[in-house]
Each structure stands twice: as C-alpha cells, then as structure tokens.
Scaffold this motif. Structure first.
Motif, short mmCIF file in Angstrom:
data_model
loop_
_atom_site.label_atom_id
_atom_site.label_comp_id
_atom_site.label_asym_id
_atom_site.label_seq_id
_atom_site.Cartn_x
_atom_site.Cartn_y
_atom_site.Cartn_z
N LEU A 9 39.68 41.91 33.85
CA LEU A 9 41.04 41.69 34.47
C LEU A 9 41.92 42.20 33.32
CD1 LEU A 9 40.54 38.27 36.17
CD2 LEU A 9 40.73 40.65 37.51
N ALA A 48 38.64 37.39 42.05
CA ALA A 48 37.20 38.27 41.34
C ALA A 48 35.85 37.73 41.49
CB ALA A 48 37.69 38.38 39.75
N ILE A 49 35.78 36.39 41.79
CA ILE A 49 34.49 35.79 42.10
C ILE A 49 33.90 36.83 43.24
CG2 ILE A 49 33.07 33.78 43.12
CD1 ILE A 49 35.33 32.19 42.00
N LEU A 84 39.46 43.61 44.84
CA LEU A 84 39.70 42.13 44.66
C LEU A 84 40.24 41.49 46.09
CD1 LEU A 84 40.91 41.07 40.96
CD2 LEU A 84 38.37 41.99 41.76
N HIS A 119 27.35 40.88 38.33
CA HIS A 119 28.54 40.92 38.68
C HIS A 119 29.44 40.75 37.60
CE1 HIS A 119 31.61 40.07 42.00
NE2 HIS A 119 32.41 39.17 41.25
N THR A 130 42.25 36.05 39.40
CA THR A 130 41.06 35.87 38.63
C THR A 130 40.00 34.98 39.54
OG1 THR A 130 42.65 35.35 36.80
CG2 THR A 130 40.35 34.55 36.58
N LYS A 138 27.94 35.22 37.57
CA LYS A 138 28.95 36.02 37.48
C LYS A 138 29.98 35.98 36.55
CE LYS A 138 28.96 36.44 42.55
NZ LYS A 138 29.94 36.53 43.90
N PHE A 162 34.38 32.27 33.37
CA PHE A 162 35.38 32.71 33.49
C PHE A 162 35.98 32.82 31.99
CE2 PHE A 162 35.51 30.73 37.48
CZ PHE A 162 36.27 31.61 38.21
N ILE A 179 33.51 36.85 35.08
CA ILE A 179 34.85 37.36 35.10
C ILE A 179 35.78 37.13 33.88
CG2 ILE A 179 37.08 37.27 36.59
CD1 ILE A 179 34.55 37.18 38.39
N TYR A 180 36.24 38.32 33.06
CA TYR A 180 36.71 38.06 31.87
C TYR A 180 38.14 38.87 31.53
CZ TYR A 180 35.85 42.75 30.85
OH TYR A 180 35.99 44.21 30.86
N VAL A 211 33.62 41.36 36.10
CA VAL A 211 34.90 41.80 36.57
C VAL A 211 35.65 41.72 35.21
CG1 VAL A 211 36.86 41.81 38.16
CG2 VAL A 211 34.51 41.48 38.92
N SER A 264 31.26 45.18 40.80
CA SER A 264 31.58 45.19 39.21
C SER A 264 32.69 46.05 38.93
CB SER A 264 30.66 45.39 38.32
OG SER A 264 29.62 44.06 38.46
#
Ligand code: NAD
Length: 298
Positions: free
Chosen positions: A156, A214-215, A277, A152, A211, A104, A67, A106-107, A154, A220
């Motif tokens: 945000l 999003a996993i 999501l 993967h 968040t 994965k 993350f 997630i940003y 994502v 994507s």
C-alpha cells in the motif's frame, strides 16, 4: 481471524490494531518503539510483544493475516544505510513469517518513492528516489513483486496520512497536525514560501479502511492509497482556520533543506485501489480535519 500488526504502537498501526479489534479480529501487536508510543495502545486489549522485526526473532502463534507497518518512517532519519537495512531486513523477516504461516501479507509502502515525478502518480510510472526511506520501500516492493504469484501480498503506497495518534512522530507528523498546533498556540502557521506545494492528504480512518480491504484484494498487487485530490498548504490553512474557528494568515519561510529531497506535489491516481481493493476514500478534507481537531482539542 488471527492478525499480526507490526509497528502497532505507531500512528497507522495503532489505528489499524484498534479497528481490527473492534471488528472482532484477534490481534497481536509487535513494536520496538523506535518511533512508536505505548500511549497509542492504551485502549488495545490484545497481546503486545516488544521486538525488533529487522533482527532475528521468535514469535509463537499462528496468523491468518500479517499487517506490516513497522519501518523507520522519518525520511530525514539521518542514517541512510540503517534506514535501508532495517526496513528491508524487517520486510524480509516478516515475509518469511507470512510464508511460514501461510498468511496473507499486507504491508506499508509509500508515495515517497514517486519523488517529484508527474502527478497524478500512477503505480507503474518511473520512480524518482529522493530519500533512503523511499529507496528502502522501493526495494520492498521489488521483493514483493517476486511473490505475487506465490501468495496473497498487497503493498500500500500511502500518501500523506493524518489523524489521531500521530503526535509521537514529532517532525515527521503530518502538516495538518503541525499547523494546527501552531494555530492553537496563537501563532501564524508557518509554511514554505509561496505555500503552493500540494499534498494528497488522506485521513487515517480511510487509510485503515484501505488496509483492511486489502485482505480481500482481487489479486496480489501494489496500489496507491490516497484521495486523488491535491490541496496546497495555503488552502489547508483555510481549512484549519474553518475547523478551529480562527483566522490566522500563513507565515512564509525558506525551505531549510535541499529542494530535491522534498516532494513538491503529491497526488494519487486512485484507479488501481478502486479496481483491486474496492477502496475509495470517503472523508472530504474539511470533514476529516474537523473530526481530527475535535479528537485533538475537544
Ligand atoms: N504516515 C504516513 O503518512 C505514511 C505515508 C507513507 C507510508 N507510511 C508507512 O506506513 C507505516 C506506518 O507509518 P506511521 O506513519 O504509522 O509511522 P510510525 O513511525 O508512527 O510507525 C512505525 C512504527 O513501527 C515501529 N518500528 C519501526 N521499526 C521497527 C522494527 N524494526 N521492529 C518493530 N517495530 C518497528 C516504530 O516504533 C513505530 O511504532 C510505515 O511503514 C510508513 O513507512 C506512512
């Protein structure tokens, strides 16, 4: 599952790290304290490493999910080149780490890149870049898009997040926080003339839920994280008065900086977050503000 949270001493990052830990994830946090605070992690039991994600670093361990919350987050940081360098280099380094770990990613992107564009703001609409901060996040999104079919990933685009553990941010903390401090200090809450500017205020508990969701995103993507509801500052003061049992009138003042760097209205189109999501904000503004005021002032 092993997770890395960058910027975990910050506002959203610390709430995220604590929630992940509660859910049973093994969490490592990194931060360079450019804006974050150690105090946010006082209940965190996992591993903490101080490092600057925008410089070369060595990080041992294997992560399943990363993350990436670390960024220069003040749109008025004062050094535009450094904002862009630090945020984009940090993102590239973390992207490489995710690739190396087969993790994965997630940003955090931002709704700031919609500027004064039309509302409700849709992911695909033309961007209106009004700050170097917004530019840095758009550059991150453009890099991310190139990896959509490879991993993967994502992004945000958080709207205006508020809630516990944001006080360290100072001026860039939410208006919910600042106006509540003024009211608690016995002063009339100060807002820009008219008070009609609107914000999509989203509670940090909802932002954290999005968040984590999003996993398991269907694919994507880059999606908005907001409530879909815009509330103007006059109304926000009423909500705060309700939560704090006070009756303060707003005090209006002129905007001290150029209008064009200020977002007049923000409101998320939330369809893609729902679709990809399975996320829909749960907290109503009134309930979220009440919950937050209890956390802040008991
Ligand atoms: N809070 C909001 O309303 C909001 C809205 C849109 C986007 N975002 C994004 O969400 C993320 C988290 O924001 P926040 O509100 O928690 O801000 P924050 O300033 O509280 O958190 C950012 C954290 O990242 C750390 N950091 C910054 N640069 C770093 C680096 N190079 N290496 C390591 N650590 C670094 C800071 O010290 C801080 O702890 C940011 O990426 C921000 O751009 C936040």
């Amino acid at each position: 599952m092993k997770c890395l949270v960058t910027g975990g001493a910050g506002f959203i990052g610390s709430n995220l790290a604590l929630e992940l830990e509660k859910l049973g994830y093994e969490v490592t946090v990194v931060d360079n304290f450019i804006s974050g605070s150690e105090n946010n992690l006082k209940d965190f039991k996992g591993k903490f490493i101080e490092l600057d994600a925008s410089k070369e670093f060595k990080l041992d361990g294997k992560f399943d999910v990363i993350f990436h919350q670390a960024a220069i987050t003040d749109p008025r940081f004062g050094d535009d080149n450094e904002t862009i360098r630090a945020n984009v280099d940090g993102f590239k380094n973390i992207l490489n780490l995710a690739i190396k770990n087969n993790a994965k990613l997630i940003y955090a992107s931002t709704a700031n890149l919609y500027g004064n564009g039309p509302v409700p703001m849709k992911e695909g609409q033309e961007k209106d870049i009004i700050t170097a901060y917004g530019k840095s996040k758009l550059m991150m999104d453009e890099i991310a898009e190139r990896y959509f079919d490879k991993m993967h990933i994502v992004g945000l685009r958080y709207f205006n997040v508020f809630g516990p553990r944001e006080a360290h941010k100072g001026r860039p903390a939410s208006m919910v926080y600042h106006l509540s401090r003024q009211i608690k200090g016995g002063k009339n809450p100060r807002i820009f003339k008219g008070g009609e500017q609107k914000r999509d205020h989203i509670y940090v508990r909802d932002a954290v839920e999005a968040t984590i969701k999003a996993i398991n995103a269907k694919k994507s993507c880059i999606v908005n994280v907001g409530t879909g509801i815009a509330t103007d500052f006059n109304e926000l003061i009423k909500v705060l008065n309700g939560a704090l049992g006070t009756n303060f009138e707003p005090e209006y003042f002129d905007m001290p900086y150029e209008q064009k760097t200020y977002q007049g209205n923000t409101q998320a189109d939330t369809k893609n977050a729902e679709k990809f999501l399975g996320f829909k904000a749960k907290w109503k503004l009134k309930d979220a503000v009440k919950d937050y005021m209890r956390w802040l002032y008991g």
